[in-house]
Scaffold this active site. Structure first.
Site, PDB file in Angstrom:
ATOM      1  N   SER A  98       0.836  -1.201   0.000  1.00  0.00           N
ATOM      2  CA  SER A  98       0.000   0.000   0.000  1.00  0.00           C
ATOM      3  C   SER A  98       0.876   1.259   0.000  1.00  0.00           C
ATOM      4  O   SER A  98       1.673   1.418  -0.917  1.00  0.00           O
ATOM      5  CB  SER A  98      -0.949  -0.081   1.202  1.00  0.00           C
ATOM      6  N   ASP A 201      -9.496  -6.246  -3.967  1.00  0.00           N
ATOM      7  CA  ASP A 201      -9.050  -5.069  -3.215  1.00  0.00           C
ATOM      8  C   ASP A 201      -9.987  -3.905  -3.547  1.00  0.00           C
ATOM      9  O   ASP A 201     -10.054  -3.463  -4.698  1.00  0.00           O
ATOM     10  CB  ASP A 201      -7.603  -4.735  -3.612  1.00  0.00           C
ATOM     11  N   HIS A 229      -7.427  -6.002   0.287  1.00  0.00           N
ATOM     12  CA  HIS A 229      -6.257  -5.131   0.392  1.00  0.00           C
ATOM     13  C   HIS A 229      -5.157  -5.754   1.266  1.00  0.00           C
ATOM     14  O   HIS A 229      -3.983  -5.664   0.938  1.00  0.00           O
ATOM     15  CB  HIS A 229      -6.687  -3.765   0.938  1.00  0.00           C
TER      16      HIS A 229
END
Ligand code: TYC
Length: 249
Positions: A98, A201, A229
């Site tokens: 991320s 995600d 995610h």
């Protein structure tokens, strides 16, 4: 618990195992411990040295209070490259999730002679209005799923909402500035690159991983069809297996 003085801040980091070093970079507000518990446990058993820092202003790398200047991702990249130099690692693999994926890309671009391999997931090279709208759905931390909110609540307590508000505001500013994180520079990445992504995600859609794959020569993409995610946390066994297979010769 190790700390290192890095560019004016006491950075906390996890350092587990012996072997070729892997720098693991957490997502927004995250830390080595909060974001990578399954990796810190399993990867050293497979012969890797895992170094997982808390970015400045997050977790145990406080104070200072976290700031989000326009170049905050680049600042983190410089911090982590300096940390690895301090630890005596002249070359290393980088893994990032991320925000950590974004920082991993920037670190690889800024220090190509240091990064031997890059493995990233849940990351993006740019933000669009649609991305920011997704982030805005998470602005109120009371709406977060408990498993994502709990470690943050434990770390930041009453400061959690204020810190997340500032992260969301910073994303809005990035969009206003054009939304580019490194999309024009992906072709400059030449190290072996492994992209992993959760097909489900909902925060960083798969299209971002596909864009990265098209931009980075030779990049391999693995999609977890049911993955979300935090796929490395919720499907850690399969995830770690793929990561080790990519990292070890
Ligand atoms: N890059 C962001 C991060 O590191 C993606 C994201 C946005 C994830 C909002 C969760 O609630 C979220 N966290």
């Amino acid at each position: 618990m190790p700390y290192a003085d890095i560019r004016g801040v006491k950075l906390h980091y996890e350092d587990v195992g012996k072997g070729p070093p892997l720098l693991l970079l957490p997502g927004a507000l995250g830390t080595g411990r909060s974001d990578f518990a399954p990796q810190l446990q399993a990867l050293p058993e497979r012969g890797l040295r895992v170094i997982a820092p808390d970015p400045r202003g997050y977790g145990k790398s406080r104070p200072p209070e976290r700031e989000f200047p326009p170049d905050f991702y680049q600042q983190d990249a410089h911090d982590f490259a300096a940390l690895m130099e301090t630890l005596g690692c002249s070359t290393y693999a980088v893994g990032g999730w991320s925000d950590g994926a974004i920082i991993g890309l920037l670190l690889t671009l800024a220090y190509p002679q240091r990064v031997t391999k890059l493995a990233i997931w849940g990351g993006n090279a740019y933000v669009t209005r649609a991305d920011i709208e997704l982030y805005e759905t998470t602005r109120c931390v009371a709406d977060w799923p408990p498993r994502a909110a709990a470690p943050m609540q434990a770390m930041y307590g009453d400061g959690f909402q204020a810190l997340w508000t500032r992260w969301c505001d910073a994303q809005q500013r990035l969009l206003k500035a054009g939304g580019d994180l490194c999309r024009e520079r992906l072709a400059q990445i030449t190290c072996p690159t492994f992209l992993l992504h959760g097909g489900k995600d909902r925060l960083v859609p798969l299209i971002h991983a596909q864009f990265l794959q098209q931009g980075i020569a030779g990049a391999r993409l693995h999609v977890f069809p049911e993955g979300r995610h935090g796929v490395h946390l919720y499907d850690a066994g399969a995830f770690n297996e793929l990561l080790v297979e990519f990292l070890l010769p």
